[in-house]
Design an enzyme around this catalytic site. Sequence first.
Site, PDB file in Angstrom:
ATOM      1  N   SER A 143       4.700   7.910  -8.179  1.00  0.00           N
ATOM      2  CA  SER A 143       4.240   7.204  -6.986  1.00  0.00           C
ATOM      3  C   SER A 143       4.772   7.982  -5.792  1.00  0.00           C
ATOM      4  O   SER A 143       5.727   8.764  -5.922  1.00  0.00           O
ATOM      5  CB  SER A 143       4.815   5.776  -6.966  1.00  0.00           C
ATOM      6  OG  SER A 143       4.652   5.161  -5.709  1.00  0.00           O
ATOM      7  N   TYR A 156      11.260  -0.992  -8.367  1.00  0.00           N
ATOM      8  CA  TYR A 156      10.130  -0.068  -8.475  1.00  0.00           C
ATOM      9  C   TYR A 156      10.506   1.311  -7.939  1.00  0.00           C
ATOM     10  O   TYR A 156      10.263   2.334  -8.592  1.00  0.00           O
ATOM     11  CB  TYR A 156       8.931  -0.633  -7.710  1.00  0.00           C
ATOM     12  CG  TYR A 156       7.660   0.156  -7.871  1.00  0.00           C
ATOM     13  CD1 TYR A 156       6.847  -0.016  -8.986  1.00  0.00           C
ATOM     14  CD2 TYR A 156       7.256   1.071  -6.895  1.00  0.00           C
ATOM     15  CE1 TYR A 156       5.672   0.695  -9.133  1.00  0.00           C
ATOM     16  CE2 TYR A 156       6.084   1.794  -7.038  1.00  0.00           C
ATOM     17  CZ  TYR A 156       5.292   1.598  -8.151  1.00  0.00           C
ATOM     18  OH  TYR A 156       4.125   2.321  -8.287  1.00  0.00           O
TER      19      TYR A 156
END
Length: 261
Positions: A143, A156
Site C-alpha cells: 500500500s 494497517y
Amino acid sequence: MSLQDKVALITGSTSGIGLGIARALAQQGATIILNGLGDPAQIEIIRANLAAEFATPVHFIAADLSKTAAVEDLMQQIDAQCGRLDILVNNAGMQFVSPIEDFPPEKYDLIIALNLSAAFHTIRLAVPGMKARGWGRIINIASAHALVASPFKSAYVASKHAILGLTKTVALELAEHGITANAICPGYVMTPLVQQQIPDTAKARGISEAAVIRDVLLAAQPTKRFVEVDELGALASFLCSDGARSITGTALPVDGGWTAH
C-alpha cells in the site's frame, strides 16, 4: 500467453484488487488459484466465468489465512491439485480505523495475522519449489501506507511497513535463484475494503462520508481519482514477465503521485 505453463496463487482474489490481478494473469495463460471470502455460489460463478473467458484452468481453494494451519493446508492443496506454484501474489488483507487508545487488541492481532503473517507463511512454503525450478515471482500487495502513514490506522500501517521489509529481505535471499520479490504499493482503489472504511473514517474524524472521499482519501493523490484495478493487474502481469527479471526488492507505488509529496 507468456504465462501459459505457470501456476499462480492470488490470495484475497474473489473481489477487488485480487480478482483484477487474477484476470490479468489468466489473460496471460496462467493457471489460476483463487482464494478469498464470499458466498460459495457467487465464487463458483466467478471461477467458471474466469476459466471460460480466458480458456485457462481456474481453481478455488478456501482458507482462513489468519491461521497458520489453514495457510499450510492451502499450500498442500495447491501442490496436490497443480503440482507446483510459480507465482505467488499476497493480496489478502483487512483494515480497521480507530484512535490507537480505542483500538481493539483482537483487531490488531487479526490485521497483523492476515496482512503480514499470512504472507510470511505462503512465501516460506512456496520458495522450496521455486528454488528447485529456478524461477518464481513473489508479489506482495502492500500500500502507499507501506511508505507513509495516516492517523487512526496503526495496525494497517504497521503491517504494510512490515510487508515491505519482508519483501526486501526475501528478494535478497532469492536473488541468485531466478526468483524476484516485489511490493506493489497502491494508493486508494475503490474496492470493498475502501468502501467499508469510509463510514469508519467519517465517524473517527467527525465528518461526512463525502468529506472523507474528498478531503481524506483523495486529498493526497494529485490525480484526484481512484486507482483502477486494471492498472494493478497490468503491473502484476509485467512483474511476472521476463522483462522484469531484474526488478526485485522494490516498492512500486501506483498512487497517483501520493508518495511524491
